[in-house]
Design a protein around this motif. Structure first.
Motif, mmCIF file in Angstrom:
data_model
loop_
_atom_site.group_PDB
_atom_site.id
_atom_site.type_symbol
_atom_site.label_atom_id
_atom_site.label_comp_id
_atom_site.label_asym_id
_atom_site.label_seq_id
_atom_site.Cartn_x
_atom_site.Cartn_y
_atom_site.Cartn_z
ATOM 1 N N ASP A 102 0.808 -1.219 0.000
ATOM 2 C CA ASP A 102 0.000 0.000 0.000
ATOM 3 C C ASP A 102 0.840 1.267 0.000
ATOM 4 O O ASP A 102 0.294 2.370 0.086
ATOM 5 C CB ASP A 102 -0.924 0.013 1.225
ATOM 6 N N ARG A 103 2.150 1.114 -0.104
ATOM 7 C CA ARG A 103 3.041 2.292 -0.110
ATOM 8 C C ARG A 103 4.090 2.114 -1.208
ATOM 9 O O ARG A 103 5.188 1.615 -0.964
ATOM 10 C CB ARG A 103 3.703 2.475 1.257
ATOM 11 N N ILE A 104 3.721 2.535 -2.412
ATOM 12 C CA ILE A 104 4.577 2.367 -3.586
ATOM 13 C C ILE A 104 4.788 3.718 -4.257
ATOM 14 O O ILE A 104 3.869 4.541 -4.348
ATOM 15 C CB ILE A 104 3.950 1.393 -4.613
ATOM 16 N N ALA A 105 6.008 3.941 -4.721
ATOM 17 C CA ALA A 105 6.323 5.102 -5.564
ATOM 18 C C ALA A 105 6.887 4.606 -6.887
ATOM 19 O O ALA A 105 7.556 3.565 -6.936
ATOM 20 C CB ALA A 105 7.321 6.022 -4.873
ATOM 21 N N LEU A 106 6.628 5.337 -7.941
ATOM 22 C CA LEU A 106 7.195 5.042 -9.267
ATOM 23 C C LEU A 106 8.100 6.193 -9.666
ATOM 24 O O LEU A 106 7.750 7.365 -9.484
ATOM 25 C CB LEU A 106 6.083 4.870 -10.305
ATOM 26 N N TRP A 107 9.258 5.851 -10.264
ATOM 27 C CA TRP A 107 10.254 6.857 -10.651
ATOM 28 C C TRP A 107 10.671 6.563 -12.086
ATOM 29 O O TRP A 107 11.234 5.516 -12.368
ATOM 30 C CB TRP A 107 11.457 6.776 -9.710
ATOM 31 N N TRP A 157 -2.755 2.957 -3.623
ATOM 32 C CA TRP A 157 -1.468 2.555 -3.053
ATOM 33 C C TRP A 157 -0.283 3.303 -3.654
ATOM 34 O O TRP A 157 0.840 3.205 -3.151
ATOM 35 C CB TRP A 157 -1.265 1.045 -3.200
ATOM 36 N N LEU A 158 -0.498 4.053 -4.767
ATOM 37 C CA LEU A 158 0.583 4.834 -5.364
ATOM 38 C C LEU A 158 0.685 6.151 -4.596
ATOM 39 O O LEU A 158 -0.140 7.046 -4.756
ATOM 40 C CB LEU A 158 0.308 5.079 -6.854
ATOM 41 N N ARG A 159 1.721 6.278 -3.785
ATOM 42 C CA ARG A 159 1.839 7.429 -2.893
ATOM 43 C C ARG A 159 2.638 8.575 -3.491
ATOM 44 O O ARG A 159 2.572 9.703 -2.995
ATOM 45 C CB ARG A 159 2.501 6.989 -1.586
ATOM 46 N N CYS A 160 3.382 8.308 -4.574
ATOM 47 C CA CYS A 160 4.208 9.361 -5.177
ATOM 48 C C CYS A 160 4.655 8.909 -6.554
ATOM 49 O O CYS A 160 4.847 7.713 -6.798
ATOM 50 C CB CYS A 160 5.421 9.648 -4.276
ATOM 51 N N LEU A 161 4.822 9.859 -7.456
ATOM 52 C CA LEU A 161 5.392 9.591 -8.774
ATOM 53 C C LEU A 161 6.518 10.589 -8.999
ATOM 54 O O LEU A 161 6.343 11.796 -8.792
ATOM 55 C CB LEU A 161 4.322 9.719 -9.860
#
Length: 507
Positions: free
Chosen positions: A377-382, A401-405
């Motif tokens: 539930d705590r994923i970031a994509l870079w 669940w995507l907390r940041c991009l």
């Protein structure tokens, strides 16, 4: 001196070469623009009788018209589609041709029709359907005045030149695009020069990077008889900068130009293989299918950052992207911050591969989330570079669940030369749907103008939609600044971006 035989691209005939030809003649050369059958008014013919072979014969006739006793060397110049009949003719008259010049065009292969080089992907698919249905005798209508960008950048063309291009345009017989190019092999020994119009796409540095990836298919570009030039203009330099084009053609004929560096022990380390500018823990990789995980010691589960490389990257590139120091370095840097760092390798080998690359990324993210050491539930994509377009779906419909991009020196809208008009892979449009998703954007201050324009469009759209955008600038950074620029110029921004991502994942 030399005899320049000039062959125009799709929809254009001999008249587009007039100013360039005059300048070549004024410099002491000869210049002959080839009228192409069924395109030029000087050689009318029913479309059903015109194919690529017809135009090859047109070029052969121009070669044969040059008196061998004159002592003048023949230089064949093919622009856009024109490189196909040029190569076909050079293959059959290799002993008469001193050099072939590829003018802002691709590298045609034996057995492949010119249809493969049509830049607009949607149009290419339509033409393929027409060919499959047996429709080979028709014509492709020329673009209207506002449609030329579908075929190449119009940068450098003033109003008068664009009007002239449109006025001179003629329908293109379908057979010229659908008939495969047949090469027996002699043309491979003919010296070549490539002229890259940088406002329409890649420059010499970008081609060098492709060679540095180690793809054997590009090894021929490093031969001593292959040279390169750049022109800072769009796709029609014979109209936008005829003087500059003539100068480049004269230099190419003399054998001048930039030569690419072949990979090897004595060559400088390619940019993508240079060390990451940070001492990071030497955590081992845990390889799962097309994903590598870097997991810090201690109790879990932990938030994760999934790093998505850029591209296109040739399929034969070795080592693969998830083994490049930059991607590994970022993943280990995330692990040093207490997160799971993950790298996904996707199949973006060509501009046409974004759909399957997006599927690879989505599957990779689910593989990461399924790992018991990861807090799903705590994923970031870079995202990096050309992989920036792969951020589209995540921006348009961000899951809970995507907390940041995050994105570093990304391409955030399709470049004109990619032929992706109307494509769904357009982050500058998708950001309007990002809602409360935090977006961290690392901008390279010395980015290429074409990519920088996509970033500016993204920033403007994010502002208009009240997206949660954080800009992190590297004022003196280039595209790929981690391994290209001094660490003191890049580390502060990289640290700030990473700390921001960590805060969004752990706060």
């Amino acid at each position: 001196m030399h005899v320049f035989i000039l062959v125009a691209g799709v929809f254009t005939g001999a008249q587009v070469w007039e100013e360039t030809a005059r300048r070549l003649v004024a410099a002491g050369g000869e210049a002959h623009a080839v009228p192409l059958t069924g395109v030029d008014t000087a050689r009318p013919a029913p479309a059903e009788r015109v194919g690529l072979e017809t135009h090859i014969e047109d070029v052969i006739a121009a070669i044969d018209a040059v008196d061998p006793a004159s002592g003048r060397e023949i230089v064949l110049v093919g622009h856009d589609y024109g490189i196909h009949p040029v190569l076909g003719a050079a293959d059959r008259r290799a002993g008469r041709v001193a050099r072939v010049v590829y003018l802002d065009c691709g590298m045609p292969r034996n057995g492949v029709p010119a249809l493969a080089a049509v830049p607009d992907q949607a149009l290419r698919a339509q033409l393929a359907e027409r060919a499959a249905a047996g429709e080979r005798a028709g014509v492709l209508a020329p673009p209207a005045r506002g449609e030329w960008e579908r075929w190449g950048s119009t940068a450098g063309l003033g109003e008068a030149a664009l009007e002239r291009l449109t006025a001179l345009a003629a329908p293109q017989p379908l057979g010229t695009l659908l008939q495969p190019l047949r090469l027996a092999g002699p043309v491979a020994a003919v010296p070549v020069s490539g002229v890259l119009c940088t406002r329409n796409g890649a420059g010499i540095d970008a081609v060098q990077r492709l060679v540095d990836f180690g793809d054997p298919a590009l090894a021929a570009l490093t031969r001593p008889q292959v040279t390169f030039f750049e022109l800072p203009t769009g796709h029609w330099p014979m109209l936008s900068c005829p003087a500059g084009l003539a100068e480049v053609l004269l230099r190419a004929a003399s054998g001048a130009g930039h030569r690419l560096r072949a990979p090897g022990d004595d060559a400088p380390l390619p940019a993508h293989l240079r060390p990451f500018p940070w001492d990071v823990p030497e955590l081992p990789r845990d390889r799962r299918d097309h994903v590598d995980l870097y997991v810090p010691d201690g109790e879990g589960p932990r938030p994760a950052v999934v790093f998505v490389h850029g591209g296109p990257v040739p399929a034969g590139a070795r080592p693969g992207p998830r083994e490049w120091p930059t991607l590994v370095g970022y993943a280990r840097l995330a692990a040093a911050e207490g997160l799971v760092g993950a790298t996904v390798e996707h199949r973006l080998h060509d501009i046409t591969d974004y759909e399957r690359a997006a599927e690879d990324v989505a599957a990779g993210v689910e593989l990461v989330r399924a790992d018991p050491r990861v807090d799903a539930d705590r994923i970031a994509l870079w995202f990096f570079s050309g992989g920036g377009l792969l951020a589209t779906d995540w921006l348009a419909r961000p899951p809970a669940w995507l907390r940041c991009l995050a994105a570093a020196y990304p391409v955030l809208a399709p470049l004109p030369v990619w032929g992706m008009a109307g494509s769904r892979f357009h982050p500058a449009r998708a950001v309007a749907g990002a809602g409360g998703l935090p977006v961290v954007l690392l901008r390279a201050g010395l980015e290429s103008p074409e990519i920088a324009a996509t970033v500016e469009a993204f920033v403007a759209a994010a502002g208009a939609g009240a997206a949660r955008l954080e800009l992190v600038d590297v004022p003196r950074g280039h595209h790929g600044f981690e391994t290209l620029d001094a660490p003191e110029e890049t580390r502060p921004a990289m640290r700030r971006a990473m700390r921001s991502v960590v805060a969004h994942l752990t706060g």
